[in-house]
Scaffold this motif. Structure first.
Motif, short mmCIF file in Angstrom:
data_model
loop_
_atom_site.label_atom_id
_atom_site.label_comp_id
_atom_site.label_asym_id
_atom_site.label_seq_id
_atom_site.Cartn_x
_atom_site.Cartn_y
_atom_site.Cartn_z
N ASN A 1 1.01 -1.19 0.10
CA ASN A 1 -0.06 0.07 0.04
C ASN A 1 0.88 1.32 0.02
N ALA A 2 0.55 2.12 -0.74
CA ALA A 2 1.75 3.21 -1.20
C ALA A 2 1.46 4.23 0.14
N VAL A 3 0.24 4.32 0.83
CA VAL A 3 0.16 5.12 1.77
C VAL A 3 0.87 4.79 3.13
N ASN A 4 1.24 3.30 3.05
CA ASN A 4 1.95 2.83 4.22
C ASN A 4 3.42 3.25 4.27
N SER A 5 3.95 3.33 3.00
CA SER A 5 5.22 3.81 2.74
C SER A 5 5.95 5.35 3.22
N LEU A 6 4.66 5.98 3.31
CA LEU A 6 4.90 7.20 4.18
C LEU A 6 5.30 7.38 5.42
N ALA A 7 5.14 6.44 6.08
CA ALA A 7 5.55 6.07 7.34
C ALA A 7 7.20 6.56 7.79
N GLY A 8 7.38 7.46 8.53
CA GLY A 8 8.67 7.93 8.81
C GLY A 8 9.21 9.02 7.95
N LYS A 9 8.56 9.21 6.83
CA LYS A 9 9.20 10.26 5.86
C LYS A 9 8.70 11.70 6.01
N VAL A 10 7.75 11.87 6.79
CA VAL A 10 7.24 13.18 7.04
C VAL A 10 7.00 13.44 8.38
N ALA A 11 7.76 14.46 8.98
CA ALA A 11 7.64 14.81 10.44
C ALA A 11 5.93 15.23 10.77
N GLY A 12 5.67 14.49 11.92
CA GLY A 12 4.24 14.77 12.38
C GLY A 12 3.21 14.02 11.73
N LEU A 13 3.46 12.91 10.85
CA LEU A 13 2.47 12.07 10.16
C LEU A 13 2.81 10.79 10.69
N SER A 14 1.68 10.41 11.29
CA SER A 14 1.42 8.95 12.05
C SER A 14 0.65 8.07 10.96
N VAL A 15 1.11 6.87 10.44
CA VAL A 15 0.56 6.20 9.46
C VAL A 15 0.06 4.75 10.34
N GLY A 16 -1.11 4.83 10.92
CA GLY A 16 -1.68 3.53 11.56
C GLY A 16 -1.79 2.31 10.64
N ALA A 17 -1.27 0.94 10.70
CA ALA A 17 -1.37 -0.03 9.99
C ALA A 17 -2.75 -0.68 10.09
N ASN A 18 -2.97 -1.56 9.22
CA ASN A 18 -4.18 -2.22 8.90
C ASN A 18 -3.90 -3.56 8.80
N ALA A 19 -4.70 -4.58 9.44
CA ALA A 19 -4.34 -5.73 9.48
C ALA A 19 -4.79 -6.47 7.94
N GLU A 20 -5.53 -5.74 7.18
CA GLU A 20 -6.21 -6.46 6.00
C GLU A 20 -4.90 -6.09 5.29
N MET A 21 -4.88 -6.75 4.10
CA MET A 21 -3.70 -6.70 2.97
C MET A 21 -3.77 -5.25 2.35
N LEU A 22 -4.83 -4.90 1.70
CA LEU A 22 -4.96 -3.79 1.17
C LEU A 22 -6.10 -2.84 1.75
N GLY A 23 -6.22 -3.05 3.22
CA GLY A 23 -6.69 -2.21 3.88
C GLY A 23 -6.46 -0.58 3.97
N ARG A 24 -7.53 0.36 4.27
CA ARG A 24 -7.00 1.58 4.32
C ARG A 24 -6.55 1.76 5.55
N PRO A 25 -5.04 2.43 5.69
CA PRO A 25 -4.65 2.82 6.98
C PRO A 25 -5.04 4.22 7.47
N GLU A 26 -4.77 4.36 8.66
CA GLU A 26 -5.40 5.61 9.39
C GLU A 26 -3.88 6.52 9.28
N LEU A 27 -4.45 7.80 8.77
CA LEU A 27 -3.39 8.76 8.71
C LEU A 27 -3.82 10.06 9.56
N VAL A 28 -2.83 10.25 10.72
CA VAL A 28 -2.91 11.59 11.63
C VAL A 28 -1.79 12.52 11.31
N LEU A 29 -2.13 13.76 10.88
CA LEU A 29 -0.94 14.54 10.74
C LEU A 29 -1.08 15.92 11.94
#
Length: 169
Positions: A140-168
Motif C-alpha cells: 500500500n503506497a500510503v503505508n510507505s509514507l511512515a517515517g518520511k514526513v515529520a508529524g505524520l502517523s500512519v496506523g497500519a491495518n491488518a487487512e492486505m489492502l486495507g485503508r490505513p489511518e493517517l494522522v497529521l
C-alpha cells in the motif's frame, strides 16, 4: 370570414419576415484554439466583442459560437496564455495563443495559508518524492509514507489492502 383569413395571412407573412431577418443576422463560427506547438487548449474562453456572447472550447480546443452582425472580432483567453483578439474577417478557423511569460512557477502553500515561492521561505519544508516511496516496497503506497514526513502517523491495518489511518499533527 375572408377578412379574418386575409389578416391571418398578413400576420403570418410579417412574422416569417421578422423571424428570417433575426435568424439571418446570427451565424455560427466554429474553430480550434491551439498552442504554438499545435496542441488544443481545453476550456479556453471565446467571447464576441460586440454582443459579449461566450463559449468554452472542448478538450481538443474546438468551439462553436453564435455571432451577430455587430460582432467583428472574438477574444480568446485561457489560463497560462495571453488573451488575444482575432478578426472575424479572416479565413482562418485555427487560433493560436501565445504563452504568458508571467505565468506562475512553483508555489508552496504554507500552514498559514500564505502562498510563497520555495526560495523565499524562512523555514524548512519537507518533500517526499516518488522514488523514496518505491524503495519501501510496501503493498500500500500510503503505508510507505511512515517515517518520511515529520508529524505524520500512519496506523497500519491488518487487512492486505486495507485503508490505513493517517494522522497529521
Amino acid at each position: 370570414m375572408r377578412l379574418i383569413i386575409k389578416k391571418m395571412i398578413v400576420f403570418v407573412t410579417l412574422f416569417i419576415a421578422f423571424l428570417t431577418n433575426s435568424i439571418a443576422q446570427d451565424k455560427v463560427i466554429s474553430g480550434r484554439v491551439i498552442t504554438k506547438t499545435g496542441i488544443g487548449i481545453s476550456a479556453s474562453s471565446v467571447q464576441t466583442n460586440g454582443s459579449k456572447r461566450t463559449a468554452l472550447s472542448d478538450s481538443m480546443g474546438n468551439f462553436k459560437i453564435n455571432v451577430s452582425a455587430q460582432d467583428n472580432a472574438i477574444i480568446i483567453s485561457s489560463l497560462g496564455f495571453v488573451s488575444q483578439q482575432f478578426s472575424l474577417n479572416s479565413k482562418s478557423f485555427v487560433y493560436t495563443l501565445q504563452d504568458d511569460p508571467k505565468v506562475l512557477g512553483e508555489v508552496v502553500v504554507t500552514a498559514f495559508g500564505i502562498k510563497r515561492e520555495i526560495k523565499r521561505l524562512g523555514y524548512t519544508i519537507q518533500e517526499v518524492k516518488g522514488s523514496d516511496l518505491v524503495k519501501a516496497r510496501e503493498p500500500n503506497a500510503v503505508n510507505s509514507l511512515a517515517g518520511k514526513v515529520a508529524g505524520l502517523s500512519v496506523g497500519a491495518n491488518a487487512e492486505m489492502l486495507g485503508r490505513p489511518e493517517l494522522v497529521l499533527r
